[in-house]
Design an enzyme around this catalytic site. Structure first.
Site, PDB file in Angstrom:
ATOM      1  N   ASP A  47       0.833  -1.205   0.000  1.00  0.00           N
ATOM      2  CA  ASP A  47       0.000   0.000   0.000  1.00  0.00           C
ATOM      3  C   ASP A  47       0.868   1.255   0.000  1.00  0.00           C
ATOM      4  O   ASP A  47       1.563   1.534   0.974  1.00  0.00           O
ATOM      5  CB  ASP A  47      -0.896  -0.008   1.251  1.00  0.00           C
ATOM      6  CG  ASP A  47      -1.844   1.173   1.290  1.00  0.00           C
ATOM      7  OD1 ASP A  47      -3.029   0.982   0.979  1.00  0.00           O
ATOM      8  OD2 ASP A  47      -1.389   2.289   1.629  1.00  0.00           O
ATOM      9  N   TYR A  52       3.480   9.794  -0.606  1.00  0.00           N
ATOM     10  CA  TYR A  52       4.588   9.166   0.130  1.00  0.00           C
ATOM     11  C   TYR A  52       5.914   9.362  -0.627  1.00  0.00           C
ATOM     12  O   TYR A  52       6.982   9.191  -0.045  1.00  0.00           O
ATOM     13  CB  TYR A  52       4.372   7.666   0.347  1.00  0.00           C
ATOM     14  CG  TYR A  52       3.105   7.276   1.081  1.00  0.00           C
ATOM     15  CD1 TYR A  52       2.326   8.214   1.745  1.00  0.00           C
ATOM     16  CD2 TYR A  52       2.698   5.942   1.119  1.00  0.00           C
ATOM     17  CE1 TYR A  52       1.163   7.836   2.401  1.00  0.00           C
ATOM     18  CE2 TYR A  52       1.546   5.560   1.778  1.00  0.00           C
ATOM     19  CZ  TYR A  52       0.775   6.511   2.409  1.00  0.00           C
ATOM     20  OH  TYR A  52      -0.366   6.123   3.046  1.00  0.00           O
ATOM     21  N   LYS A  77      -2.673   6.059  -4.177  1.00  0.00           N
ATOM     22  CA  LYS A  77      -3.743   7.010  -3.827  1.00  0.00           C
ATOM     23  C   LYS A  77      -3.559   8.348  -4.541  1.00  0.00           C
ATOM     24  O   LYS A  77      -2.430   8.785  -4.769  1.00  0.00           O
ATOM     25  CB  LYS A  77      -3.768   7.235  -2.306  1.00  0.00           C
ATOM     26  CG  LYS A  77      -3.711   5.951  -1.514  1.00  0.00           C
ATOM     27  CD  LYS A  77      -3.849   6.119  -0.021  1.00  0.00           C
ATOM     28  CE  LYS A  77      -3.515   4.822   0.704  1.00  0.00           C
ATOM     29  NZ  LYS A  77      -2.084   4.612   0.977  1.00  0.00           N
ATOM     30  N   HIS A 110      -7.341   9.982  -1.514  1.00  0.00           N
ATOM     31  CA  HIS A 110      -6.590   9.924  -0.252  1.00  0.00           C
ATOM     32  C   HIS A 110      -7.319  10.624   0.901  1.00  0.00           C
ATOM     33  O   HIS A 110      -7.341  10.110   2.025  1.00  0.00           O
ATOM     34  CB  HIS A 110      -5.190  10.526  -0.460  1.00  0.00           C
ATOM     35  CG  HIS A 110      -4.165   9.985   0.468  1.00  0.00           C
ATOM     36  ND1 HIS A 110      -2.849   9.844   0.142  1.00  0.00           N
ATOM     37  CD2 HIS A 110      -4.262   9.530   1.750  1.00  0.00           C
ATOM     38  CE1 HIS A 110      -2.187   9.327   1.162  1.00  0.00           C
ATOM     39  NE2 HIS A 110      -3.023   9.140   2.151  1.00  0.00           N
TER      40      HIS A 110
END
Ligand code: A2P
Length: 275
Positions: A47, A52, A77, A110
């Site tokens: 995930d 990120y 996301k 998100h």
């Protein structure tokens, strides 16, 4: 190889119940190694997210692992800026490019940032084009889910929300389930720097079952039917976190963990976030 449990989502797609989370993992070797290690010990679910900043390393770890693409469930996301700027399709294609993949298994909104309704329509289009096997949302409260269901006939497969013994988020879980939406838990171990894993109640349960506190918490999530994505960059912990199939918590011990609820989030409140 560890035999993982899986959940069948509302569109028939099956997802491994335990996945590797990579939030706060830097791009580069740390993430490549974590993904490769996870896949080598039996994880089949990773995930990540645009924000990120490590999608390239997730893709690289996947390629280096030698595990077939179709055997791994990959989630990423759509970030808030892309939602606000209504550039869902572009952002999705950029994520695919960074991952080095030609489809993802799951794509999530998100956060419920302004214009998420438009993003959902675009995601539904990508889903219909078979670029994504399942679409869902993250950090949606019951009122967001309710609104989504009034504007779209495409049901989210999941809602990924903060959930741990300290903040179980049961109201949102019950609402999502009543609409056949599965729940994924982020910060399932109480988050980075949290106090959950050193809680004396949990340490006592860990001693009783001969497991680590993290394994007890992951088992609690599994037995509640929640999909769980613990994050670690350490090989031993990555291994430990998926090695949870050989014991079961009693209903009394499940209830004891339920009673650790504090009502306090470690992350942002989806109704008041400023990013
Ligand atoms: P690290 O990456 O240094 O291993 P969450 O998944 O709730 O966000 O929690 C992740 C935090 O818990 C990270 O700080 C991670 O640190 C730590 N962690 C992950 N797995 C374990 C484990 N098995 N035992 C102890 N700490 C863990």
């Amino acid at each position: 190889m560890i035999n993982e449990s899986r959940i069948v989502l509302n569109n028939g797609v099956s997802i491994p119940q335990v996945g590797l989370g990579v939030f706060q993992n830097p791009d580069g070797e740390t993430t490549v190694n974590a993904v490769r290690e996870a896949l080598s010990v039996g994880y089949r679910h990773i995930d990540t997210a645009r924000i990120y900043g490590n999608e390239s390393s997730v893709g690289e770890g996947l390629r280096q692992s030698g595990v077939a693409r179709r055997d791994v469930f990959v989630t990423t996301k759509l970030w808030n800026e892309d939602i606000r700027q209504e550039r869902t399709r572009e952002a999705f294609l950029e994520s695919l490019d960074r991952l080095g993949l030609d489809y993802v298994d799951m794509y999530l909104i998100h956060w419920p940032a302004d214009h998420w309704q438009r993003a959902w329509e675009e995601m539904a289009g990508l889903y219909e084009e078979h670029r994504i096997r399942a679409i869902g949302v993250s950090n949606f409260q019951p009122h967001h889910l309710r609104e989504l269901m009034t504007i779209s006939s495409v049901l989210p497969a999941v809602d990924q929300i903060e959930s741990s013994p300290l903040f179980a988020n049961n109201e949102t879980i019950s609402f999502a389930r009543s609409r056949h939406i599965d729940v994924e838990a982020w910060s399932p171990l109480g988050g980075t720097g949290g106090s959950l894993l050193s809680d004396p109640h949990l340490l006592a349960l860990a001693a009783k079952y001969g497991k680590s506190p993290a394994q007890i918490v992951i088992r609690w999530h599994i037995q509640r039917g929640v999909i769980v994505i613990p994050k670690s960059t350490h090989a031993e912990r990555i291994r430990e976190n998926i090695d949870v199939a050989d014991f079961a918590l009693s209903s009394e011990d499940m209830a004891a963990i339920d009673s650790m609820e504090t009502g306090t989030r470690v992350g942002a409140d989806p109704d008041h976030f400023d990013f």
